[in-house]
Motif scaffolding. Structure first.
Motif, short mmCIF file in Angstrom:
data_model
loop_
_atom_site.label_atom_id
_atom_site.label_comp_id
_atom_site.label_asym_id
_atom_site.label_seq_id
_atom_site.Cartn_x
_atom_site.Cartn_y
_atom_site.Cartn_z
N GLU A 6 -1.06 -4.33 2.20
CA GLU A 6 -0.30 -4.30 0.95
C GLU A 6 0.98 -5.11 1.11
O GLU A 6 1.58 -5.13 2.20
N CYS A 22 -2.82 -6.42 -2.70
CA CYS A 22 -3.58 -5.78 -1.63
C CYS A 22 -4.68 -6.74 -1.20
O CYS A 22 -5.49 -7.15 -2.04
N TRP A 36 -4.75 1.97 -6.58
CA TRP A 36 -3.42 2.03 -5.97
C TRP A 36 -2.97 3.49 -5.95
O TRP A 36 -3.16 4.22 -6.93
N ARG A 38 0.40 6.12 -4.43
CA ARG A 38 1.79 6.10 -3.97
C ARG A 38 2.15 7.46 -3.38
O ARG A 38 1.58 8.48 -3.75
N ARG A 45 0.43 12.15 -1.55
CA ARG A 45 -0.03 10.87 -2.07
C ARG A 45 -0.79 11.11 -3.37
O ARG A 45 -1.60 12.02 -3.46
N TYR A 94 0.10 2.23 -1.67
CA TYR A 94 -1.06 1.91 -0.86
C TYR A 94 -2.24 1.55 -1.76
O TYR A 94 -2.33 2.01 -2.90
N ASN A 96 -6.64 1.43 -1.75
CA ASN A 96 -7.84 1.93 -1.11
C ASN A 96 -8.93 1.96 -2.16
O ASN A 96 -8.70 1.54 -3.31
N TRP A 104 -6.19 3.68 5.88
CA TRP A 104 -5.03 3.30 5.08
C TRP A 104 -4.25 2.17 5.76
O TRP A 104 -4.11 2.13 6.98
N GLN A 106 -0.49 -0.08 5.91
CA GLN A 106 0.88 0.36 6.17
C GLN A 106 1.64 0.64 4.88
O GLN A 106 2.70 1.26 4.91
N GLY A 107 1.10 0.19 3.78
CA GLY A 107 1.76 0.39 2.50
C GLY A 107 2.90 -0.58 2.30
O GLY A 107 3.28 -1.33 3.20
#
Length: 114
Positions: A6, A22, A36, A38, A45, A94, A96, A104, A106-107
């Motif tokens: 990301e 991403c 997405w 967060r 999350r 993030y 996924n 996952w 690292q964001g």
């Protein structure tokens, strides 16, 4: 093993905009609906937005009308355009699958503050 990277986060003032990206390392990622998520400090999350392989989208109520999710299947990319940002949007973002099935990344940190 698919890797998700990301990028695009940063510090922005309330009312500002950011575009998150991403990048997926494997085409298998694009078979599934993408999303997405967060995670704000001290909170779980949450799924923010999702997009199917055909382009159908869904959003959590708090971002409807402000965020737009999209994807480029050929480039194996998923995007999140965020407009009219609010302090409560501050979080690590993030990507996924819409039902998480990959490791996952690292964001990317988004901070909305004046």
């Amino acid at each position: 093993q698919v890797q998700l990277v990301e990028s695009g986060g940063g510090l922005v003032q309330p009312g500002g905009s950011l575009r998150l990206s991403c990048a997926a390392s494997g085409s298998i990622f694009m078979i599934y609906a993408s999303a997405w998520y967060r995670q704000a400090p001290g909170k779980q999350r949450e799924l923010v937005a999702s997009v199917t392989s055909g382009g159908g989208t869904n959003y959590v109520d708090s971002v409807k009308g402000r965020f737009t999710i999209s994807r480029d299947n050929a480039k194996k990319m998923v995007y999140l355009q965020m407009n009219s940002l609010k302090p409560e949007d501050t979080a690590v973002y993030y990507c996924n699958a819409a039902t998480p099935r990959f490791a996952w990344g690292q964001g990317t940190q988004v901070t909305v503050s004046s």
